[in-house]
Design an enzyme around this catalytic site. Structure first.
Site, PDB file in Angstrom:
ATOM      1  N   CYS A  71      15.716 -74.037  45.287  1.00 39.06           N
ATOM      2  CA  CYS A  71      16.957 -73.569  45.052  1.00 39.06           C
ATOM      3  C   CYS A  71      17.743 -74.112  46.491  1.00 39.06           C
ATOM      4  CB  CYS A  71      17.136 -72.182  44.801  1.00 39.06           C
ATOM      5  SG  CYS A  71      16.359 -71.105  46.262  1.00 39.06           S
ATOM      6  N   HIS A 416      16.792 -66.279  47.220  1.00 40.88           N
ATOM      7  CA  HIS A 416      17.347 -67.164  46.331  1.00 40.88           C
ATOM      8  C   HIS A 416      18.631 -67.896  47.164  1.00 40.88           C
ATOM      9  CE1 HIS A 416      18.313 -69.574  43.036  1.00 40.88           C
ATOM     10  NE2 HIS A 416      19.717 -69.019  42.669  1.00 40.88           N
ATOM     11  N   ASN A 438      25.631 -72.068  41.092  1.00 35.57           N
ATOM     12  CA  ASN A 438      23.927 -71.709  40.924  1.00 35.57           C
ATOM     13  C   ASN A 438      23.398 -73.078  40.585  1.00 35.57           C
ATOM     14  OD1 ASN A 438      21.605 -70.277  41.291  1.00 35.57           O
ATOM     15  ND2 ASN A 438      22.109 -68.640  39.637  1.00 35.57           N
TER      16      ASN A 438
END
Length: 497
Positions: A71, A416, A438
Site C-alpha cells: 500500500c 495502511h 485507495n
C-alpha cells in the site's frame, strides 16, 4: 479471581431480560447473519457522507495492490503519477510497482544482514534483536523508504515491468526469502562466535546477497536497466504537446537527458495517416506522442517527474505525553537501504497537520498518508466514519479511546497508506470530508475511492507527507533540528502494511 458460573448465568439473564432482550436479539440476528460491520452500518451516517468535494484533484485509473502489502508503495506512486500526468498532459499513467518491489526486497535483505552484523553480541532474545529479526523483508513500508528507492534506482512505467504472480500475491515469495535471510543470520552469528573477523563476515554477506538477488529475480523477473516508452498526450494543448514531444522536461526535478523523440519518418507517416483519414479511410490516433528509446530508470524519473521526492517532510500527530510536539524523532534500525539514514518524523499538533494537508490539496497536490484503516470502515460504500459504523449502538456500549491512549496501547496502529485527492471545506473553511484514493481496486469503495469525515481524519490519521513549502516556520525548523533517537519498538506511528 476466577469467573464463577453464577456470574455467567446472571449475565445471560440480563441479556434476555425485558426491553433489552428485543434489542439484543435483533442485533444478534443482524450481526450473525451479516457480520459486525454490515450490521452496524448506519444509513443515516453514510447518507451524510456524500462523495462530492469543494476541492478535487483529477487522478488516473484506480490501482490495485491485490494480495500484497504494498500500500505504501502504491500510495507513493499515486502521488507522483498525478504530477507526471498533469505536467505532460497524459490521459492516464501508472508506474511499475513491481520495479520498486524488487529493489525494496533486495535492499531490505541487505539492510537486515547489516543490522545483524551491527548486533552480533546481542542475545537473540533481546528486545533489539527480536525487533530486527521479526520482519526482515516484509512488504510493508513508509514514504521515506520509497524516497530511498527512487533516489537509488529511479522509476519505470508499468509497461516496462508489469505485475507478476509473486508481486500480486507475495506470501510464498516473502516466506522463503525470510527463511533464507534467517539462515544467513544464523551463519553470520555462528562465524562471529567462532572468531571470524568483521572483514570476512562482510565478504560472506556479499556472497549471500547473490542468492538474494537470484531469489528476487526468479520470483519477479529481472528489472530493466533501460527501456522504451511511448505515450500519447491529450488533445487540446498543442503548445504543451510540442514541448512534451521534443524537449527535455522543464519541471522542478528535470535534468538533462537524451530524448529520442518522434523521428522524421514517424512524422511523415503521421502526415500520411492524416491525409488518409481526410479521404475517408479508417481513423488513426493522431495525437502527438512522447517517445523514448533506451532510457534508464533514473533518467526517466529525473526527466518526467516534475517533483523532487526529497522535498517532503513526514509529519506525525502522536499526542502521547512521551512524544512532545515540535520534536524531530528518528527510529533506530528502520531504513530499508543500508547507506541511508533511518526513518524520521516531526510530531505536530493535529491542527497543524490538518492545515498543512488542506493547503497542499488546495494548491493542487495529492498527499500520501498513513492511518488505521480498520477503524470504522465500510468497504462496500467507501466510508471512514464513526457515524457510519455504529458499533456503539449495535453492542450497547461505547468504544471511546482517545488518540494518545489508542497509540500507546496499540489499538490505533498505522496499518495502511493511501492518497488524499480532495477535501470539502465547510462555510468556515474547515475540512469536514476528505476524498481518499485507495489501492484496493475498483470493487471496493465507490469505484475505488473512499470518503472520510473530519473526526475520523483527526483521530485515526497518524502521518502525512507534506511539501516543505506548505510548512509553517516552526514546523519546518523542528523538522531540521537534531532528532531524538528512539529504539525500534518505540511508538511514533506504526508499521504501514
Amino acid at each position: 479471581m476466577a469467573m464463577g458460573i453464577d456470574d455467567v448465568r446472571g449475565y445471560s439473564e440480563n441479556y434476555n431480560m425485558g426491553s433489552a432482550a428485543r434489542a439484543n436479539h435483533v442485533a444478534a440476528n443482524a450481526a450473525v447473519k451479516n457480520g459486525v460491520i454490515k450490521a452496524a452500518t448506519s444509513y443515516e451516517g453514510t447518507r451524510e457522507l456524500t462523495h462530492d468535494f469543494s476541492i478535487e484533484l483529477k487522478q488516473g485509473s484506480i490501482t490495485d495492490q491485490q494480495r500484497s502489502g504494498r500500500c505504501w508503495m502504491f500510495a507513493s506512486l499515486n502521488t507522483l503519477r498525478y504530477e507526471l500526468m498533469h505536467r505532460w498532459k497524459l490521459e492516464d499513467f501508472e508506474f511499475s510497482e513491481t520495479y520498486l518491489f524488487f529493489w525494496d526486497k533486495f535492499e531490505k535483505s541487505n539492510a537486515y544482514l547489516e543490522n545483524v552484523l551491527a548486533t552480533l553480541d546481542e542475545p537473540t532474545d533481546s528486545r533489539t534483536f527480536e525487533t530486527i529479526n521479526a520482519y526482515p523483508a516484509d512488504d510493508g513500508g513508509w514514504w521515506q523508504m520509497f524516497v530511498n528507492l527512487v533516489n537509488k534506482y529511479g522509476l519505470v512505467p508499468k509497461s516496462a515491468y508489469p505485475e507478476s504472480q509473486n508481486s500480486k500475491d507475495s506470501d510464498a515469495f516473502t516466506q522463503y526469502l525470510t527463511t533464507k535471510l534467517h539462515q544467513f543470520a544464523i551463519q553470520l552469528r555462528d562465524h562471529h562466535e567462532n572468531g571470524m573477523a568483521m572483514s570476512e563476515l562482510r565478504e560472506s554477506k556479499k556472497r549471500y546477497m547473490e542468492d538474494i538477488y537470484r531469489i528476487c529475480a526468479i520470483s519477479l523477473g529481472e528489472p530493466p536497466a533501460k527501456f522504451d516508452w511511448r505515450a500519447r498526450v491529450k488533445d487540446g494543448d498543442d503548445d504543451k504537446n510540442d514541448e512534451s514531444e521534443n524537449k527535455s522536461g522543464s519541471g522542478k526535478n528535470s535534468k538533462d537527458s537524451k530524448n529520442n523523440a518522434t523521428s522524421d519518418a514517424e512524422a511523415e507517416k503521421s502526415k500520411e495517416n492524416a491525409e488518409k483519414s481526410e479521404q475517408g479511410e479508417p481513423g488513426i490516433d493522431e495525437r502527438k506522442q512522447i517517445v523514448e528509446h533506451g532510457i534508464t530508470p533514473l533518467d526517466f524519473y529525473h526527466k518526467y517527474v516534475p517533483v523532487d521526492v526529497n522535498d517532503f517532510v513526514t509529519l506525525c500527530n502522536n499526542p502521547m505525553r512521551s512524544r512532545p510536539f515540535y520534536t524531530h524523532f528518528q527510529l533506530k534500525y528502520s531504513t530499508n537501504v543500508a547507506e541511508t539514514g533511518n526513518l524520521d518524523f516531526t510530531n505536530v499538533p493535529i491542527d497543524v497537520l490538518r492545515k498543512a494537508a488542506v493547503d497542499q490539496v488546495k494548491a493542487g497536490h495529492p498527499i500520501w498518508f498513513a492511518c488505521d484503516c480498520m477503524q470504522y470502515c465500510v468497504r462496500d460504500g467507501g466510508y471512514f466514519s464513526k457515524n457510519a459504523v455504529r458499533v456503539d449502538e449495535l453492542f450497547g456500549t461505547d468504544f471511546d479511546i482517545d488518540k494518545a491512549n489508542g497509540l500507546e496501547y496499540g489499538d490505533y496502529p498505522s496499518n495502511h497508506a493511501m492518497t488524499i485527492t480532495g477535501v470539502n471545506l465547510d462555510e468556515n473553511g474547515k475540512p469536514n470530508r476528505w476524498k481518499i484514493e485507495n489501492s484496493w481496486g475498483k470493487s471496493t469503495g465507490t469505484d475505488g475511492y473512499y470518503v472520510a469525515d473530519g473526526e475520523w481524519f483527526d483521530q485515526f490519521v497518524t502521518e502525512v507527507i507534506i511539501r516543505k513549502e506548505f510548512l509553517d516556520d516552526r514546523t519546518l525548523k523542528a523538522s531540521q533540528s537534531e532528532p531524538v533517537v528512539l529504539d525500534p519498538w518505540q511508538t511514533i506511528s506504526a508499521r504501514s502494511d
